[in-house]
Design a protein around this motif. Structure first.
Motif, PDB file in Angstrom:
ATOM      1  N   THR A 462      -1.937  -8.593  -9.197  1.00 43.91           N
ATOM      2  CA  THR A 462      -3.119  -9.462  -9.092  1.00 43.91           C
ATOM      3  C   THR A 462      -3.422  -9.821  -7.640  1.00 43.91           C
ATOM      4  OG1 THR A 462      -1.690 -11.376  -9.518  1.00 43.91           O
ATOM      5  CG2 THR A 462      -2.873 -10.439 -11.407  1.00 43.91           C
ATOM      6  N   GLY A 463      -2.721  -9.193  -6.710  1.00 43.35           N
ATOM      7  CA  GLY A 463      -2.989  -9.418  -5.296  1.00 43.35           C
ATOM      8  C   GLY A 463      -2.342 -10.641  -4.709  1.00 43.35           C
ATOM      9  N   ARG A 464      -1.469 -11.305  -5.462  1.00 44.96           N
ATOM     10  CA  ARG A 464      -0.798 -12.507  -4.966  1.00 44.96           C
ATOM     11  C   ARG A 464       0.525 -12.078  -4.320  1.00 44.96           C
ATOM     12  NH1 ARG A 464      -1.702 -15.989 -10.444  1.00 44.96           N
ATOM     13  NH2 ARG A 464      -0.449 -17.598  -9.370  1.00 44.96           N
ATOM     14  N   VAL A 465       0.403 -11.440  -3.150  1.00 45.98           N
ATOM     15  CA  VAL A 465       1.546 -10.764  -2.529  1.00 45.98           C
ATOM     16  C   VAL A 465       2.622 -11.753  -2.105  1.00 45.98           C
ATOM     17  CG1 VAL A 465       2.253  -9.220  -0.666  1.00 45.98           C
ATOM     18  CG2 VAL A 465       0.030  -8.895  -1.774  1.00 45.98           C
ATOM     19  N   ASP A 466       2.242 -12.876  -1.516  1.00 48.39           N
ATOM     20  CA  ASP A 466       3.247 -13.842  -1.060  1.00 48.39           C
ATOM     21  C   ASP A 466       4.071 -14.366  -2.238  1.00 48.39           C
ATOM     22  OD1 ASP A 466       2.515 -13.603   1.588  1.00 48.39           O
ATOM     23  OD2 ASP A 466       1.014 -15.199   1.459  1.00 48.39           O
ATOM     24  N   GLU A 467       3.404 -14.673  -3.351  1.00 49.59           N
ATOM     25  CA  GLU A 467       4.132 -15.150  -4.529  1.00 49.59           C
ATOM     26  C   GLU A 467       5.025 -14.045  -5.097  1.00 49.59           C
ATOM     27  OE1 GLU A 467       1.476 -18.129  -6.990  1.00 49.59           O
ATOM     28  OE2 GLU A 467       0.216 -16.612  -6.009  1.00 49.59           O
ATOM     29  N   ALA A 468       4.537 -12.804  -5.020  1.00 47.83           N
ATOM     30  CA  ALA A 468       5.342 -11.674  -5.489  1.00 47.83           C
ATOM     31  C   ALA A 468       6.610 -11.540  -4.652  1.00 47.83           C
ATOM     32  CB  ALA A 468       4.530 -10.385  -5.432  1.00 47.83           C
ATOM     33  N   ILE A 469       6.463 -11.630  -3.333  1.00 51.10           N
ATOM     34  CA  ILE A 469       7.632 -11.518  -2.453  1.00 51.10           C
ATOM     35  C   ILE A 469       8.632 -12.634  -2.734  1.00 51.10           C
ATOM     36  CG2 ILE A 469       8.378 -11.721  -0.049  1.00 51.10           C
ATOM     37  CD1 ILE A 469       5.826 -10.223   0.750  1.00 51.10           C
ATOM     38  N   ALA A 470       8.132 -13.840  -2.920  1.00 46.76           N
ATOM     39  CA  ALA A 470       9.023 -14.973  -3.194  1.00 46.76           C
ATOM     40  C   ALA A 470       9.792 -14.756  -4.500  1.00 46.76           C
ATOM     41  CB  ALA A 470       8.209 -16.268  -3.254  1.00 46.76           C
ATOM     42  N   GLU A 471       9.087 -14.315  -5.524  1.00 49.77           N
ATOM     43  CA  GLU A 471       9.721 -14.139  -6.835  1.00 49.77           C
ATOM     44  C   GLU A 471      10.711 -12.978  -6.822  1.00 49.77           C
ATOM     45  OE1 GLU A 471      10.446 -16.042  -9.950  1.00 49.77           O
ATOM     46  OE2 GLU A 471       8.460 -16.538  -9.154  1.00 49.77           O
ATOM     47  N   LEU A 472      10.310 -11.856  -6.222  1.00 46.45           N
ATOM     48  CA  LEU A 472      11.176 -10.675  -6.207  1.00 46.45           C
ATOM     49  C   LEU A 472      12.373 -10.879  -5.287  1.00 46.45           C
ATOM     50  CD1 LEU A 472       8.358  -7.987  -6.181  1.00 46.45           C
ATOM     51  CD2 LEU A 472       9.954  -8.445  -8.054  1.00 46.45           C
ATOM     52  N   LYS A 484      14.737  -1.532  -9.781  1.00 43.11           N
ATOM     53  CA  LYS A 484      13.296  -1.754  -9.941  1.00 43.11           C
ATOM     54  C   LYS A 484      12.824  -2.963  -9.139  1.00 43.11           C
ATOM     55  CE  LYS A 484      12.933   0.369 -14.526  1.00 43.11           C
ATOM     56  NZ  LYS A 484      12.604   0.151 -15.953  1.00 43.11           N
ATOM     57  N   ALA A 485      13.676  -3.978  -9.050  1.00 39.49           N
ATOM     58  CA  ALA A 485      13.303  -5.168  -8.276  1.00 39.49           C
ATOM     59  C   ALA A 485      13.223  -4.837  -6.795  1.00 39.49           C
ATOM     60  CB  ALA A 485      14.318  -6.283  -8.525  1.00 39.49           C
ATOM     61  N   HIS A 486      14.178  -4.049  -6.300  1.00 42.25           N
ATOM     62  CA  HIS A 486      14.133  -3.647  -4.895  1.00 42.25           C
ATOM     63  C   HIS A 486      12.893  -2.795  -4.618  1.00 42.25           C
ATOM     64  CE1 HIS A 486      17.953  -5.227  -3.480  1.00 42.25           C
ATOM     65  NE2 HIS A 486      18.545  -4.772  -4.570  1.00 42.25           N
ATOM     66  N   ALA A 487      12.567  -1.886  -5.537  1.00 43.57           N
ATOM     67  CA  ALA A 487      11.391  -1.032  -5.354  1.00 43.57           C
ATOM     68  C   ALA A 487      10.113  -1.866  -5.328  1.00 43.57           C
ATOM     69  CB  ALA A 487      11.330   0.018  -6.456  1.00 43.57           C
ATOM     70  N   ALA A 488      10.030  -2.831  -6.257  1.00 42.60           N
ATOM     71  CA  ALA A 488       8.835  -3.682  -6.293  1.00 42.60           C
ATOM     72  C   ALA A 488       8.747  -4.557  -5.048  1.00 42.60           C
ATOM     73  CB  ALA A 488       8.862  -4.545  -7.553  1.00 42.60           C
ATOM     74  N   LEU A 489       9.881  -5.079  -4.593  1.00 40.56           N
ATOM     75  CA  LEU A 489       9.875  -5.903  -3.386  1.00 40.56           C
ATOM     76  C   LEU A 489       9.489  -5.061  -2.166  1.00 40.56           C
ATOM     77  CD1 LEU A 489      10.353  -8.598  -2.008  1.00 40.56           C
ATOM     78  CD2 LEU A 489      12.810  -8.069  -1.919  1.00 40.56           C
ATOM     79  N   GLY A 490       9.975  -3.830  -2.119  1.00 38.86           N
ATOM     80  CA  GLY A 490       9.574  -2.936  -1.038  1.00 38.86           C
ATOM     81  C   GLY A 490       8.078  -2.704  -1.028  1.00 38.86           C
ATOM     82  N   PHE A 491       7.507  -2.509  -2.193  1.00 35.12           N
ATOM     83  CA  PHE A 491       6.062  -2.301  -2.294  1.00 35.12           C
ATOM     84  C   PHE A 491       5.304  -3.544  -1.821  1.00 35.12           C
ATOM     85  CE2 PHE A 491       1.963  -1.758  -4.285  1.00 35.12           C
ATOM     86  CZ  PHE A 491       1.751  -0.384  -4.233  1.00 35.12           C
ATOM     87  N   ALA A 492       5.831  -4.734  -2.197  1.00 32.83           N
ATOM     88  CA  ALA A 492       5.181  -5.980  -1.778  1.00 32.83           C
ATOM     89  C   ALA A 492       5.240  -6.142  -0.262  1.00 32.83           C
ATOM     90  CB  ALA A 492       5.851  -7.170  -2.465  1.00 32.83           C
ATOM     91  N   TYR A 493       6.398  -5.839   0.348  1.00 29.18           N
ATOM     92  CA  TYR A 493       6.510  -5.914   1.803  1.00 29.18           C
ATOM     93  C   TYR A 493       5.533  -4.945   2.467  1.00 29.18           C
ATOM     94  CZ  TYR A 493      10.696  -8.862   1.933  1.00 29.18           C
ATOM     95  OH  TYR A 493      11.568  -9.920   1.849  1.00 29.18           O
ATOM     96  N   GLU A 494       5.392  -3.765   1.865  1.00 30.70           N
ATOM     97  CA  GLU A 494       4.466  -2.786   2.446  1.00 30.70           C
ATOM     98  C   GLU A 494       3.033  -3.295   2.383  1.00 30.70           C
ATOM     99  OE1 GLU A 494       3.036   1.815   1.657  1.00 30.70           O
ATOM    100  OE2 GLU A 494       4.913   1.107   0.802  1.00 30.70           O
ATOM    101  N   ARG A 495       2.677  -3.897   1.243  1.00 32.35           N
ATOM    102  CA  ARG A 495       1.333  -4.469   1.122  1.00 32.35           C
ATOM    103  C   ARG A 495       1.112  -5.564   2.166  1.00 32.35           C
ATOM    104  NH1 ARG A 495      -1.031  -4.372  -4.099  1.00 32.35           N
ATOM    105  NH2 ARG A 495      -2.553  -5.848  -3.254  1.00 32.35           N
ATOM    106  N   LYS A 496       2.154  -6.259   2.538  1.00 34.57           N
ATOM    107  CA  LYS A 496       2.066  -7.338   3.508  1.00 34.57           C
ATOM    108  C   LYS A 496       2.067  -6.805   4.938  1.00 34.57           C
ATOM    109  CE  LYS A 496       2.240 -11.865   4.271  1.00 34.57           C
ATOM    110  NZ  LYS A 496       1.156 -12.793   3.885  1.00 34.57           N
TER     111      LYS A 496
END
Length: 569
Positions: A462-472, A484-496
């Protein structure tokens, strides 16, 4: 003519059972079906038959092999269904409905013999008999919806089918040693491979023998000895497969006395659902009683004492009523001890076989009424009411969203229904609603890693990258072994735009799961953005080796030898 008169009531009960469960044929896979069917490698190839008979229910899942359930027949039947229907849900549901129809027909046959053998003072017409009434009530009882509409409840249907066939073969032996005894033993053994509850069948057979023929203790033991041998062999297979009888001890926070104490309110609740099948729920939340002075414990003990008193009174007046009461209680005994059953200690599907005894009691009560027309009208009304309730409840099992929307509303204080509804909303693309539901679930159980990871992914989508990074970040701190959590967190960092941090997380995820093709590709994209083309090419090549037909990975690899262009994720 006699066979014709027996066949028509059986076909009628089977037809009614099939008709009221037609909505189940349009349902999808739900709940545990996803793992037991869609993610089960054992049922894709019959060469796994050795593993099926050598492992527990969940042994096909790496890292989640521990179980208290040994049901090799379930996987075997699933494997045959895959051969017939592929992975089409309607085929699996069709088998369940047909099994229930067959069981309903067997109920008519069995009750016909029980009425003849245990209650001979009255004669009943063939086309409006207690046997037909019991079969119709069993066929339509709404509490059976879970067992029939849920593919994962196949063990309930199959063990009951084999168990009733075994019972009928035992009756056919007429108290002598002939081929029907050995057929009965073989069917009983097959029933034990479907579900552990089948082990109570010899007790019902012994009770029938005592009420019918009154044999000496020695004769009765000799009669049941082959069943004891078959049960021992089944238990040996179970012990070998599970490395113990029941290796998972649940509700460890309760003492043994408290676990036994909780059997009483559970028993009372099961009886209540038989008598009043309303407010049906796929996940009944258990609030264990801790003291015998709690009101629910006192009520449960009172109900149990009343049940025993009714049984004693019935033994003096009607052998069939006594047998019917025990046919309710005996199959429930294995599921009343919550230590081996689990968190979802009360399940409506556990009432499938016990409802046989209840159906007989209802049929006998019906035939205490004077006049054939009055009996027929009351039976027709009850069957219509039951049938409408069953058909409506079947629609509640249509898909995960429908099922867990209902379950979450009925069990608002438990984590699992809330998480399951959140997952269903996520799959439907209703991400904002899924986020709200994940928050509710985590407020009930904050340590649940999967729910927290999925919440982070929902934030990300949903584009809430900061909240995603905090949660992951919380997830990876709680459970560092979650690729999967590391992969998702990596994707969030990349988006940031935090590419170095993204690379670190992608690499952590790949160290845990080196076969994750998408993670290799995403790491390649991060390297590309950092200008490390050689490392990017290595990751794209690794992704392509894992999925050779993936055009996106091939195009990304091709970009590494061309003019700079942006690779696709």
């Amino acid at each position: 003519m006699r066979r014709y008169r027996q066949l028509v009531p059986c076909l009628l009960a089977a037809g009614v059972a099939f008709s009221v469960h037609i909505p189940a044929l349009f349902a999808r896979f739900v709940y545990a079906d996803m793992a037991q069917v869609l993610e089960n490698p054992w049922i894709r190839d019959l060469r796994h038959i050795g593993a099926i008979f050598g492992g527990g229910v969940w042994s096909f899942r790496s890292g989640n092999a521990s179980s208290n359930y040994y049901r090799p027949a379930m996987h075997t039947i699933y494997a045959l269904e895959v051969r017939l229907f592929g992975f089409e849900p309607w085929g699996f549901h069709l088998v369940n409905v047909l099994l229930h129809a067959a069981v309903s027909a067997l109920v008519v046959l069995l009750v016909s013999r029980l009425v003849s053998d245990l209650r001979t003072r009255e004669a009943f017409p063939a086309f409006l008999s207690p046997a037909l009434a019991a079969g119709l009530l069993f066929a339509t009882h709404p509490v059976h919806t879970e067992a029939v509409a849920w593919v994962a409840s196949l063990p309930e249907l199959s063990f009951t089918l084999f168990g009733l066939l075994s019972f009928l073969a035992f009756i056919r032996s007429e108290g002598t040693w002939n081929r029907w005894v050995w057929i009965s033993v073989g069917l009983f053994f097959a029933s034990t491979l479907c579900k552990e509850t089948a082990l109570v069948l010899p007790a019902l057979l012994g009770l029938y023998e005592l009420l019918r023929r009154r044999p000496s203790p020695g004769d009765l033991l000799r009669r049941l000895a082959p069943f004891a041998v078959a049960a021992a062999f089944s238990l040996a297979l179970r012990f070998r497969a599970l490395s113990g009888f029941a290796p998972e001890a649940r509700w460890s926070e309760l003492t043994t006395f408290q676990c036994v104490l909780n059997a009483f309110p559970l028993f009372a609740k099961y009886l209540l659902k038989l008598v009043l099948p309303i407010d049906l729920n796929a996940f009944h939340l258990l609030h264990p009683v801790l003291s015998p002075l709690e009101p629910r414990a006192l009520v449960g003990v009172f109900v149990a004492v009343a049940f025993v008193a009714a049984s004693v009174l019935a033994l003096r007046r009607s052998a069939l009523v006594f047998f019917s009461l025990q046919a309710i209680a005996l199959p429930l005994l294995p599921v009343l001890y919550i230590r081996v059953v689990g968190e979802n200690a009360f399940a409506e599907s556990y009432l499938y076989l016990p409802s046989l005894g209840f159906s007989i009691l209802c049929a006998l009560a019906l035939f205490q009424l004077p006049g054939t027309r009055g009996r027929a009208a009351l039976l027709a009304g009850l069957v219509a009411l039951y049938g409408a309730g069953t058909a409506f409840r079947c629609m509640g099992w249509r898909d995960n969203y429908t099922l867990f929307r209902d379950t979450a509303s009925k069990s608002p204080g438990h984590f699992h229904p809330q998480e399951s509804l959140a997952n269903a909303l996520f799959e439907r693309g209703e991400l904002d609603a899924a986020i709200d539901r994940y928050r509710i679930a985590l407020s009930l159980s904050p340590s649940q890693v999967n729910a927290r990871r999925n919440l982070g992914v929902a934030y990300l989508r949903t584009g809430r990258v900061d909240e995603a990074i905090a949660e992951l970040s919380v997830v990876t701190a709680m459970a560092s072994g979650e690729p999967k959590a590391h992969a998702a967190l990596g994707f969030a960092y990349e988006r940031k735009g935090l590419l170095d941090a993204a690379v670190v997380e992608y690499e952590k995820g790949l160290a845990l799961d080196p076969d994750a093709a998408e993670a290799h590709n995403n790491l390649g994209v991060a390297y590309w953005k950092l200008g490390r083309t050689g490392r990017a090419a290595e990751r794209f090549a690794a992704a392509l080796r894992l999925q050779p037909g993936n055009r996106r990975y091939a195009e990304n690899l091709g970009l590494c030898s061309e003019l700079p262009r942006f690779p696709s994720k």
